[in-house]
Design an enzyme around this catalytic site. Sequence first.
Site, mmCIF file in Angstrom:
data_model
loop_
_atom_site.group_PDB
_atom_site.id
_atom_site.type_symbol
_atom_site.label_atom_id
_atom_site.label_comp_id
_atom_site.label_asym_id
_atom_site.label_seq_id
_atom_site.Cartn_x
_atom_site.Cartn_y
_atom_site.Cartn_z
ATOM 1 N N ASP A 39 0.754 -1.218 0.104
ATOM 2 C CA ASP A 39 -0.040 -0.072 -0.091
ATOM 3 C C ASP A 39 0.923 1.322 0.025
ATOM 4 O OD1 ASP A 39 0.674 0.244 2.611
ATOM 5 O OD2 ASP A 39 -0.723 -1.091 3.279
ATOM 6 N N LYS A 61 -4.900 3.359 -1.203
ATOM 7 C CA LYS A 61 -5.878 4.571 -1.643
ATOM 8 C C LYS A 61 -5.470 4.901 -3.300
ATOM 9 C CE LYS A 61 -7.055 7.163 2.304
ATOM 10 N NZ LYS A 61 -6.683 7.695 3.261
ATOM 11 N N MET A 176 -1.524 8.796 13.055
ATOM 12 C CA MET A 176 -2.841 8.901 12.630
ATOM 13 C C MET A 176 -3.719 9.843 13.292
ATOM 14 S SD MET A 176 -3.790 4.992 11.620
ATOM 15 C CE MET A 176 -3.427 4.360 13.347
#
Length: 520
Positions: A39, A61, A176
């Site tokens: 990813d 994404k 995050m």
Amino acid sequence: MDGLGKGIVYLVGAGPGDAKLITLKGLECIQRSDVIVYDRLASPRLLKYMKAGAEKVYVGKLPDRHTMKQEDINQLLVDLALEGKVVTRLKGGDPTVFGRVGEEAELLRTYDIEYEIVPGITSAIAVPAYAGIPVTHRDLASSFSVITGHESPDKLDKSIYWDKVTNATGTLVFLMGVAKIDYISEQLINHGRPPETPVALVRWGTRPEQETLVGTLATIAEQVRTTNFQSPAVIIVGDVVLQREKLKWVERLPLFGRRVLVTRARSQASDLVQQIEDLGGEPLEFPVIETRRTTKPDQLAVVREVMHQLESYDWAIFTSVNGVECFFEHLRENRMDIRRMTRARVVAVGPKTAEALEQHGIMPESLPEQYRAEGILDAIQSELKAGQRVLLPRGDLARAWLPDQLQQLGLDATDLKVYETVQVHDDEEEQQLIERLEAHEIHVITFTSSSTVTNFIEALHRQGVKQPWTLLDGIDIACIGPLTAETAIKNGLTVSVVSQEATIESLVDSLRSLAATPIH
Ligand code: SAH
């Protein structure tokens, strides 16, 4: 592994972004896998270590879709392993730090599929380190916590005990957490951290895009808003943040922040790639040419003939490492012994070529000062005698200048084409490159020969770019020597730097000089 048996899945930590921050074990997993599932947090540069024919599956994404659902990724790993494949699931940082490796492993276990968890360097430690912030410090912090900032505020309340976490350790690291910076700083202040506690956000740490924002618990949320600071970033809270003033280091490297495209043949690029890395830049290999030992039958016949007359040469002039390597390969191919070249005085143009000859047990003579064909002639002209035979093992694109000059001096020069340059292209790689150019992710392009320029421009044309110079506007173009620069200019490009000599060292010096100019 045959198609009937089950495969194996390596759940590998890829490190925080700088490709070299993977473990040796992780690298070996990539090298031996049939499929790589990756990813956006895992460095795409690691994919070049895949074995030939291996498949890559991107599950991160994309502009047109959200990240693949975790359940689907889990199932994908199972399906691939059931097909008998050796699979590497590459994850950013360490797979066990907010990496959901537990869920992936659990499903694999359910299916009785073998797996290994290969730890990686987590961004929680590496990203602060690249910003000059040690997470612990003898005098300032004797412990640190790694906390997720990514859950919905109601869930955050349930899973994070702010009253305990706030003061439990000297340093707090949040992953995050950018979108929740208001909430996080508010909680910490409310639970007893002084508002003036230093805070840093480090975005895209260990990559050319690395950016750092420093403030305090009281000010940081506002700073994030006004600078529009985006994720992914690591948030570091605590006195260690102030160490950055003393310890920051990547920003001091001459090529910090620059992604440098290398268009040279992969087999020849390692020196340049290494030196770009040493200077703190990120090399991106996009070979537009490849060189290989001559394959054309007529040229092979010439090579064979020459191999049978090695004793007739008075000189052998080698002008590139490739020329040396391919000459010796042809020698072996023809079952010929180098000792047959009894008379020839051997000359090398440039130190790398000399080194390559030495590797083969040949100590070449004088080195010209100017590393081009012109230089070699100046260096040996006084010793050349009419009638002597000169062997020039070179590539098919080498300029006629040197053999012409030798002929004019009355020597008998054999321009032996020991290697050929072929164009290489891969549609997918070309498209990805154009996306990165459009996204301004490439800051410098290096051209190491005229053929790299023309093939690069051709690649852009092939992908429908009508005016390459518009797409390349603002990118620094660095050319090796004036001839390459001339070709670039002829193709409408604006050249930023030209190395004085046609050597990689000289090109790297030119790159270094770019450091003084701002990144566009
Ligand atoms: N397993 C990963 C973390 C996954 S969670 C690890 O060990 O690093 C994803 C979060 O990690 C991002 O939102 C960001 O907070 C952090 N992160 C990962 N790589 C990063 C990088 N290069 N720069 C800044 N933050 C990064």
